[in-house]
Design a protein around this motif. Structure first.
Motif, PDB file in Angstrom:
ATOM      1  N   ARG A  22     -34.015   1.901  32.639  1.00 33.11           N
ATOM      2  CA  ARG A  22     -32.864   1.056  33.380  1.00 33.11           C
ATOM      3  C   ARG A  22     -32.891   1.427  34.868  1.00 33.11           C
ATOM      4  O   ARG A  22     -33.408   2.606  35.221  1.00 33.11           O
ATOM      5  N   GLU A  23     -32.573   0.347  35.465  1.00 30.73           N
ATOM      6  CA  GLU A  23     -32.842   0.674  37.037  1.00 30.73           C
ATOM      7  C   GLU A  23     -32.023   1.964  37.586  1.00 30.73           C
ATOM      8  O   GLU A  23     -30.867   2.238  37.244  1.00 30.73           O
ATOM      9  N   GLY A  24     -32.617   2.725  38.399  1.00 29.12           N
ATOM     10  CA  GLY A  24     -32.291   4.153  38.886  1.00 29.12           C
ATOM     11  C   GLY A  24     -32.780   5.177  37.900  1.00 29.12           C
ATOM     12  O   GLY A  24     -32.901   6.213  38.439  1.00 29.12           O
ATOM     13  N   CYS A  25     -33.027   4.989  36.647  1.00 27.88           N
ATOM     14  CA  CYS A  25     -33.312   6.078  35.864  1.00 27.88           C
ATOM     15  C   CYS A  25     -34.955   6.577  36.306  1.00 27.88           C
ATOM     16  O   CYS A  25     -35.236   7.578  35.956  1.00 27.88           O
ATOM     17  N   ASP A  26     -35.597   5.435  36.590  1.00 29.75           N
ATOM     18  CA  ASP A  26     -37.128   5.806  36.948  1.00 29.75           C
ATOM     19  C   ASP A  26     -37.400   6.955  37.734  1.00 29.75           C
ATOM     20  O   ASP A  26     -38.264   7.618  37.585  1.00 29.75           O
ATOM     21  N   ASP A  27     -36.783   7.176  38.768  1.00 32.92           N
ATOM     22  CA  ASP A  27     -36.919   7.992  39.944  1.00 32.92           C
ATOM     23  C   ASP A  27     -35.747   8.970  39.863  1.00 32.92           C
ATOM     24  O   ASP A  27     -35.664   9.977  41.026  1.00 32.92           O
ATOM     25  N   CYS A  28     -34.899   8.986  39.084  1.00 31.72           N
ATOM     26  CA  CYS A  28     -33.721   9.915  39.043  1.00 31.72           C
ATOM     27  C   CYS A  28     -34.049  11.552  38.878  1.00 31.72           C
ATOM     28  O   CYS A  28     -34.788  11.783  37.746  1.00 31.72           O
ATOM     29  N   LEU A  29     -33.712  12.147  39.702  1.00 30.28           N
ATOM     30  CA  LEU A  29     -34.123  13.817  39.673  1.00 30.28           C
ATOM     31  C   LEU A  29     -33.417  14.249  38.341  1.00 30.28           C
ATOM     32  O   LEU A  29     -34.238  15.443  37.813  1.00 30.28           O
ATOM     33  N   ARG A  30     -32.512  14.026  37.828  1.00 30.39           N
ATOM     34  CA  ARG A  30     -31.853  14.549  36.583  1.00 30.39           C
ATOM     35  C   ARG A  30     -32.964  14.323  35.458  1.00 30.39           C
ATOM     36  O   ARG A  30     -32.822  15.227  34.460  1.00 30.39           O
ATOM     37  N   ARG A  31     -33.606  13.135  35.627  1.00 38.09           N
ATOM     38  CA  ARG A  31     -34.660  12.967  34.393  1.00 38.09           C
ATOM     39  C   ARG A  31     -36.117  13.509  34.887  1.00 38.09           C
ATOM     40  O   ARG A  31     -36.687  14.070  33.970  1.00 38.09           O
TER      41      ARG A  31
END
Length: 69
Positions: free
Chosen positions: A20-29
């Motif tokens: 989903r948009e934003g998940c691709d580079d989120c540091l939480r992930r």
């Protein structure tokens, strides 16, 4: 970039193999996780931007919740 060990991690949300948009580079992930990482569920609904998202260029400092000693 790494996050402090007391910042909760998230596995993100995928639809048809794409995040989903934003998940691709989120540091939480994407940040490294220790053996005992605290995990959160991603929000079920995201209107404009995930409120839990941590951008790669953002400095995150742990905060104390109200009432904790």
């Amino acid at each position: 970039m790494n996050l402090s060990a007391d910042i909760a991690r998230c596995d993100g949300v995928q639809y048809d193999g794409e995040f989903r948009e934003g998940c691709d580079d989120c540091l939480r992930r994407t940040a490294q996780r220790g053996d005992r990482a605290v995990m959160i569920e991603p929000p079920a609904l995201v209107v404009f931007e995930c409120e839990m998202r941590v951008e790669g260029n953002t400095e995150v400092k742990p905060t104390r919740e109200a009432g904790s000693a």
